[in-house]
Design an enzyme around this catalytic site. Structure first.
Site, PDB file in Angstrom:
ATOM      1  N   GLU A   1     -11.166   0.574 -17.755  1.00 51.62           N
ATOM      2  CA  GLU A   1     -10.839  -0.163 -18.989  1.00 51.62           C
ATOM      3  C   GLU A   1     -10.896   0.743 -20.219  1.00 51.62           C
ATOM      4  O   GLU A   1     -10.520   0.340 -21.313  1.00 51.62           O
ATOM      5  CB  GLU A   1     -11.782  -1.365 -19.142  1.00 51.62           C
ATOM      6  CG  GLU A   1     -13.175  -1.087 -19.669  1.00 51.62           C
ATOM      7  CD  GLU A   1     -14.116  -0.443 -18.632  1.00 51.62           C
ATOM      8  OE1 GLU A   1     -13.660  -0.037 -17.546  1.00 51.62           O
ATOM      9  OE2 GLU A   1     -15.326  -0.315 -18.954  1.00 51.62           O
TER      10      GLU A   1
ATOM     11  N   GLY B   1     -22.201  -1.215 -17.906  1.00 45.51           N
ATOM     12  CA  GLY B   1     -23.303  -1.430 -18.839  1.00 45.51           C
ATOM     13  C   GLY B   1     -24.573  -0.990 -18.155  1.00 45.51           C
ATOM     14  O   GLY B   1     -24.613   0.083 -17.563  1.00 45.51           O
TER      15      GLY B   1
ATOM     16  N   ARG C   1     -27.560   4.916  -7.940  1.00 45.03           N
ATOM     17  CA  ARG C   1     -27.443   4.756  -9.393  1.00 45.03           C
ATOM     18  C   ARG C   1     -27.548   6.110 -10.080  1.00 45.03           C
ATOM     19  O   ARG C   1     -28.250   6.991  -9.611  1.00 45.03           O
ATOM     20  CB  ARG C   1     -28.596   3.914  -9.948  1.00 45.03           C
ATOM     21  CG  ARG C   1     -28.500   2.461  -9.727  1.00 45.03           C
ATOM     22  CD  ARG C   1     -29.643   1.750 -10.465  1.00 45.03           C
ATOM     23  NE  ARG C   1     -29.485   1.810 -11.908  1.00 45.03           N
ATOM     24  CZ  ARG C   1     -30.469   1.614 -12.776  1.00 45.03           C
ATOM     25  NH1 ARG C   1     -31.705   1.372 -12.339  1.00 45.03           N
ATOM     26  NH2 ARG C   1     -30.243   1.674 -14.069  1.00 45.03           N
TER      27      ARG C   1
ATOM     28  N   HIS D   1     -14.716   3.887 -15.246  1.00 45.86           N
ATOM     29  CA  HIS D   1     -14.358   2.808 -16.179  1.00 45.86           C
ATOM     30  C   HIS D   1     -12.842   2.777 -16.404  1.00 45.86           C
ATOM     31  O   HIS D   1     -12.362   3.413 -17.347  1.00 45.86           O
ATOM     32  CB  HIS D   1     -15.040   3.044 -17.527  1.00 45.86           C
ATOM     33  CG  HIS D   1     -16.499   2.742 -17.538  1.00 45.86           C
ATOM     34  ND1 HIS D   1     -17.019   1.559 -17.997  1.00 45.86           N
ATOM     35  CD2 HIS D   1     -17.559   3.480 -17.141  1.00 45.86           C
ATOM     36  CE1 HIS D   1     -18.344   1.574 -17.894  1.00 45.86           C
ATOM     37  NE2 HIS D   1     -18.697   2.737 -17.370  1.00 45.86           N
TER      38      HIS D   1
ATOM     39  N   CYS E   1     -18.609   0.159 -12.471  1.00 47.04           N
ATOM     40  CA  CYS E   1     -19.845   0.885 -12.772  1.00 47.04           C
ATOM     41  C   CYS E   1     -21.077   0.003 -12.556  1.00 47.04           C
ATOM     42  O   CYS E   1     -21.448  -0.254 -11.419  1.00 47.04           O
ATOM     43  CB  CYS E   1     -19.744   1.476 -14.172  1.00 47.04           C
ATOM     44  SG  CYS E   1     -20.819   2.895 -14.383  1.00 47.04           S
TER      45      CYS E   1
HETATM   46  N1  GLN Z   1     -26.269   3.720 -15.298  1.00 44.36           N
HETATM   47  C1  GLN Z   1     -25.907   2.342 -15.317  1.00 44.36           C
HETATM   48  C2  GLN Z   1     -26.691   1.537 -14.292  1.00 44.36           C
HETATM   49  O1  GLN Z   1     -27.386   1.959 -13.531  1.00 44.36           O
HETATM   50  C3  GLN Z   1     -24.421   2.148 -15.071  1.00 44.36           C
HETATM   51  C4  GLN Z   1     -23.635   2.836 -16.153  1.00 44.36           C
HETATM   52  C5  GLN Z   1     -22.330   2.197 -16.519  1.00 44.36           C
HETATM   53  O2  GLN Z   1     -22.071   1.027 -16.198  1.00 44.36           O
HETATM   54  N2  GLN Z   1     -21.514   2.940 -17.223  1.00 44.36           N
HETATM   55  O3  GLN Z   1     -26.678   0.422 -14.209  1.00 44.36           O
END
Ligand code: GLN
Length: 193
Positions: free
Chosen positions: A176, A47, A106, A174, A79
């Site tokens: 999932e 997320g 990130r 991911h 992630c």
């Molecule tokens: N870009 C998101 C972050 O920095 C991570 C993306 C993801 O969880 N798919 O937190």
């Protein structure tokens, strides 16, 4: 077996669906009172790490979750979840739970290549000879440095995209979202041990 899934933002339903397919009961963590429910392990979904981290603090859940992980509760982080666990983020001053001695970047793949899918080997999941694992990256981080005792589980090109550190498994992709349950099965094996 009860597995708690942090359900405040992001792709938590997909983890729950996969865990249920594997016969696991899920407990959604939406607020501090949910931490009183019984659970054996924890999933931190993808997320937006900045949003999740802020909500964890505002909802009064951070310290409890950090303590459980430090005490050995198995955790699967994907992630944004990997960013929440990281000790340091090279391109962002914010840090969150800091239970995993890794340094991450990130949005490491930039804008052009924001999202992509590839196949890669994940150490320890190919016992049944099914081959490479489908990895879905969505504005993903990667791991730039790993501390002592951190096991690298997967690399894409030169970049570390999955690690294990004692009770913590974290992936930049991911697992999932692909229908391949092997990373979740690895996690469930850790809970049983
Ligand atoms: N870009 C998101 C972050 O920095 C991570 C993306 C993801 O969880 N798919 O937190």
């Amino acid at each position: 077996m009860n597995v708690a899934v942090l359900a405040i933002q992001g792709a938590f339903v997909e983890h729950e669906n996969m865990l249920r397919r594997l016969g696991v009961t899920c407990v959604e963590l939406r607020g501090a009172s949910d931490l009183r429910k019984p659970f054996d392990a924890l999933v931190l979904p993808g997320g937006e790490s900045t949003v999740q981290g802020k909500l964890l603090r505002e909802l009064g859940m951070s310290d409890d979750i950090k303590q459980r992980i430090a005490d050995g509760m198995p955790v699967l982080a994907t992630c944004a979840g990997l960013i929440l666990l990281a000790d340091r983020v090279v391109n962002d001053p914010r840090t969150y739970l800091r239970t995993l001695p890794i340094v991450v970047r990130r949005n490491a793949y930039g804008r052009q290549l924001g999202s992509f899918r590839t196949l890669g080997d994940v150490h320890g999941i190919d016992a049944h000879g099914k081959g490479a694992f489908p990895m879905e990256f969505i504005r993903a981080p990667y791991v730039e440095e790993v501390g002592d005792d951190v096991e690298v589980l997967a690399k894409i090109d030169t970049h570390v995209v999955a690690v294990r550190y004692h009770n913590q498994v974290a992936t930049a992709f991911h697992p999932e979202l692909t229908g391949d349950t092997r990373v979740h099965e690895l996690f469930l094996d850790m809970i049983e041990k």
